[in-house]
Design an enzyme around this catalytic site. Structure first.
Site, PDB file in Angstrom:
ATOM      1  N   HIS A  60       0.840  -1.209   0.000  1.00 58.63           N
ATOM      2  CA  HIS A  60       0.000   0.000   0.000  1.00 58.63           C
ATOM      3  C   HIS A  60       0.874   1.258   0.000  1.00 58.63           C
ATOM      4  CE1 HIS A  60      -3.021  -2.678   2.344  1.00 58.63           C
ATOM      5  NE2 HIS A  60      -3.531  -2.504   1.138  1.00 58.63           N
ATOM      6  N   LYS A  99     -16.808  -7.277   7.997  1.00 58.94           N
ATOM      7  CA  LYS A  99     -15.570  -7.991   7.657  1.00 58.94           C
ATOM      8  C   LYS A  99     -14.796  -8.439   8.899  1.00 58.94           C
ATOM      9  CE  LYS A  99     -13.686  -7.148   3.092  1.00 58.94           C
ATOM     10  NZ  LYS A  99     -12.586  -6.507   2.371  1.00 58.94           N
ATOM     11  N   ARG A 140      -1.863  -5.871  -8.373  1.00 59.32           N
ATOM     12  CA  ARG A 140      -0.757  -6.799  -8.136  1.00 59.32           C
ATOM     13  C   ARG A 140      -0.853  -7.907  -9.187  1.00 59.32           C
ATOM     14  NH1 ARG A 140      -2.551  -7.873  -2.174  1.00 59.32           N
ATOM     15  NH2 ARG A 140      -4.350  -8.192  -3.492  1.00 59.32           N
ATOM     16  N   SER A 156      -2.840  -7.830   2.887  1.00 56.81           N
ATOM     17  CA  SER A 156      -3.110  -7.710   4.325  1.00 56.81           C
ATOM     18  C   SER A 156      -3.524  -9.060   4.905  1.00 56.81           C
ATOM     19  CB  SER A 156      -4.226  -6.687   4.579  1.00 56.81           C
ATOM     20  OG  SER A 156      -3.855  -5.429   4.098  1.00 56.81           O
TER      21      SER A 156
HETATM   22  O1  PNS Z   1      -8.667  -3.231   0.281  1.00 58.68           O
HETATM   23  P1  PNS Z   1      -9.928  -3.803  -0.256  1.00 58.68           P
HETATM   24  O2  PNS Z   1     -10.656  -4.551   0.804  1.00 58.68           O
HETATM   25  O3  PNS Z   1      -9.698  -4.590  -1.519  1.00 58.68           O
HETATM   26  O4  PNS Z   1     -10.849  -2.536  -0.650  1.00 58.68           O
HETATM   27  C1  PNS Z   1     -12.117  -2.728  -1.199  1.00 58.68           C
HETATM   28  C2  PNS Z   1     -12.913  -1.414  -1.212  1.00 58.68           C
HETATM   29  C3  PNS Z   1     -12.973  -0.798   0.170  1.00 58.68           C
HETATM   30  C4  PNS Z   1     -12.259  -0.441  -2.167  1.00 58.68           C
HETATM   31  C5  PNS Z   1     -14.339  -1.759  -1.738  1.00 58.68           C
HETATM   32  O5  PNS Z   1     -14.842  -2.836  -1.010  1.00 58.68           O
HETATM   33  C6  PNS Z   1     -15.313  -0.589  -1.632  1.00 58.68           C
HETATM   34  O6  PNS Z   1     -15.178   0.397  -2.305  1.00 58.68           O
HETATM   35  N1  PNS Z   1     -16.322  -0.741  -0.747  1.00 58.68           N
HETATM   36  C7  PNS Z   1     -17.323   0.274  -0.518  1.00 58.68           C
HETATM   37  C8  PNS Z   1     -18.692  -0.204  -0.987  1.00 58.68           C
HETATM   38  C9  PNS Z   1     -18.908   0.097  -2.452  1.00 58.68           C
HETATM   39  O7  PNS Z   1     -18.791   1.216  -2.912  1.00 58.68           O
HETATM   40  N2  PNS Z   1     -19.264  -0.962  -3.232  1.00 58.68           N
HETATM   41  C10 PNS Z   1     -19.562  -0.807  -4.656  1.00 58.68           C
HETATM   42  C11 PNS Z   1     -18.334  -0.893  -5.522  1.00 58.68           C
HETATM   43  S1  PNS Z   1     -17.878  -2.555  -5.785  1.00 58.68           S
END
Ligand code: PNS
Length: 159
Positions: free
Chosen positions: A17, A41, A90, A128
């Protein structure tokens, strides 16, 4: 002045990150690191701890702001008046999930663009979840996370 939102769970922040954020600062004037507060989560670190660890890493620059959000990412971007979402890519395995997410976000808010930065190859396989798993089983992850995160991981897992 272009600002990007870099969203994620950051449970916890990894050096992968950090490298994406540092690369992002080459392209964007400001980056808002937006930590998803997602009780479903069952994160290891609270949202306050996750925000704090990122602040500790980037405290030396006012070009990085750390915040948290609930609900839809596009709603948060609208609220912050930001039209660029930054994500790291990645291994190939990330691609499909990221494509789905970028397309869903575009469907929900066509004016917001997702920009991808390739992860540094040193951290290509760092996530993570794997960091947490290895740390829980007693593995040394100190080279994969910032020092303050390694310390907090040790404290958390000892408790
Ligand atoms: O680090 P991560 O867990 O891969 O991040 C995922 C994240 C937080 C970017 C994604 O889950 C997110 O944007 N969640 C908010 C809910 C949302 O907007 N969902 C619709 C888009 S898929």
């Amino acid at each position: 002045m272009t600002t990007a939102v870099y969203p994620g769970s950051f449970d916890p922040l990894t050096r992968g990150h950090v490298s994406i954020i540092r690369s992002g600062l080459v392209v964007f004037e400001r980056i808002i690191v937006a930590v998803l507060r997602n009780p479903r989560k069952d994160p290891l670190f609270s949202v306050e701890e996750r925000v704090q660890m990122i602040r500790e890493e980037f405290g030396d620059t006012d070009r990085v702001e750390v915040d948290f959000f609930d609900g839809l990412l596009v709603d948060y971007c609208r609220k912050r008046k930001v039209r660029v979402v930054l994500r790291g890519l990645r291994a190939v395995a990330d691609f499909e999930y990221e494509l789905q997410m970028a397309n869903m976000n575009r469907h929900l808010e066509p004016s917001i663009e997702t920009v991808f930065i390739m992860a540094n190859d040193a951290y290509f396989y760092v996530s993570s979840n794997l960091v947490k798993e290895a740390a829980r089983l007693g593995g040394d992850v100190s080279r994969l996370v910032p020092d303050s995160v390694a310390r907090r991981l040790r404290e958390k897992l000892r408790a």
